[in-house]
Design a protein around this motif. Structure first.
Motif, PDB file in Angstrom:
ATOM      1  N   ASP A   1       0.815  -1.218   0.000  1.00 17.28           N
ATOM      2  CA  ASP A   1       0.000   0.000   0.000  1.00 17.28           C
ATOM      3  C   ASP A   1       0.848   1.266   0.000  1.00 17.28           C
ATOM      4  O   ASP A   1       0.304   2.377   0.047  1.00 17.28           O
TER       5      ASP A   1
ATOM      6  N   ARG B   1      -3.580   7.337   0.349  1.00 19.02           N
ATOM      7  CA  ARG B   1      -4.894   6.727   0.510  1.00 19.02           C
ATOM      8  C   ARG B   1      -5.978   7.625  -0.063  1.00 19.02           C
ATOM      9  O   ARG B   1      -5.923   8.848   0.079  1.00 19.02           O
TER      10      ARG B   1
ATOM     11  N   SER C   1      -9.997   8.210   0.378  1.00 15.84           N
ATOM     12  CA  SER C   1     -11.062   7.884   1.323  1.00 15.84           C
ATOM     13  C   SER C   1     -12.334   8.631   0.961  1.00 15.84           C
ATOM     14  O   SER C   1     -12.310   9.675   0.302  1.00 15.84           O
TER      15      SER C   1
ATOM     16  N   TRP D   1      -7.862  12.453  -1.487  1.00 13.52           N
ATOM     17  CA  TRP D   1      -6.609  11.728  -1.274  1.00 13.52           C
ATOM     18  C   TRP D   1      -5.850  12.343  -0.102  1.00 13.52           C
ATOM     19  O   TRP D   1      -5.878  13.565   0.099  1.00 13.52           O
TER      20      TRP D   1
END
Length: 288
Positions: free
Chosen positions: A244, A260, A262, A283
């Motif tokens: 990740d 990430r 979300s 992001w």
């Protein structure tokens, strides 16, 4: 009705640029519908073919027009192409007699995203700025984008153009820079002037939507690194994934970044004028 760009004023724009390894911008004066390539004076069959050809090759096609003149005229038109490898992008221009001619030329040039120099039918030109103003898609783009495009075009004639849909209405004014393929959010006059200079800009998360030629997570990482380090050369980093984590490889070592995307179910805002509120998606980038 509150404008979508006003309601989304604090939402981060980082990493939200549309995906395109190269761009083709064809001059098409006059009015545009919401689906401009089939809802303008451009022949809808040719328009649809242009969009499909560019999309199939990993790029995107836009229609553009002079901010100072929307007169619906026929005849020759200008085209801009932004291509080349990510480390050495270029922008070039030509005058075409028809959209059919452009389609034929594009079909004979299949590698615009990796060519080290423009093909022979194009001539290298100064950086250009394409400002999204398609009011049939969103009111913010027309109202705020049109005003800014006219002001900038007065000082930079031939280098600032109104464009069809770039996406990200909620970040209006949004604009594409060529050759860098960097997409900018919430642009004002000062930022527009800077955007007409060569190279990439180091902007904060409110303004840098990223480089369209990079994959999503890399796009956000690249924008974050430019903002935090000030390094704006297009080859400052190479990116890879380790699970990740995005690994940024630079001349002075590596940086590991947790990138990430979300969706906040408790924060509902419209992503376009007149649309129902939806969860805000954004992001985030942190050191991994």
């Amino acid at each position: 009705m509150t404008k979508c760009s006003v309601e989304n004023l604090t939402v981060p724009a980082i990493g939200t640029a549309p995906s395109a390894r190269f761009w083709v911008a064809l001059e098409q004066p006059g009015s545009w519908g919401a689906k401009a390539f089939i809802q303008s004076r451009l022949d809808p069959g040719v328009g649809a073919a242009l969009e499909k050809h560019c999309a199939d090759a990993g790029g995107r096609c836009l229609l553009v027009r002079d901010p100072a003149d929307h007169a619906e005229v026929e005849g020759e038109r200008r085209v801009f192409v932004g291509g080349g490898p990510g480390s050495a992008p270029w922008v070039a221009t030509a005058v075409v007699q028809s959209a059919d001619d452009l389609l034929r030329w594009l079909e004979q040039t299949p590698d615009l995203d990796v060519r080290p120099a423009p093909p022979a039918w194009l001539t290298a030109c100064e950086p250009v700025l394409l400002v999204c103003t398609n009011g049939k898609r969103d009111q913010c783009c027309a109202q705020f984008g049109g005003r800014l495009a006219r002001e900038l075009a007065a000082d930079f004639p031939g280098r600032v153009w109104e464009s069809t849909h770039l996406g990200g209405h909620r970040f209006a004014v949004t604009a594409l820079r060529l050759p860098s393929r960097q997409v900018v959010a919430r642009m004002d006059v000062d930022l527009g002037r800077a955007a007409l200079q060569p190279g990439l800009l180091a902007l904060d998360e409110q303004h840098d939507r990223g480089r369209s030629d990079l994959p999503d997570a890399f796009r956000a990482a690249d924008a974050w690194l430019r903002s935090t380090t000030g390094r704006t050369t297009p080859d400052a980093w190479r990116f890879s994934l380790d699970g990740d984590v995005v690994v940024a490889h630079g001349n002075d070592g590596e940086q590991r970044l947790l990138v990430r995307q979300s969706s906040d179910e408790h924060n509902l805002l419209p992503d376009s004028c007149g649309k129902s509120p939806v969860p805000v998606t954004s992001w985030t980038v942190t050191l991994g």
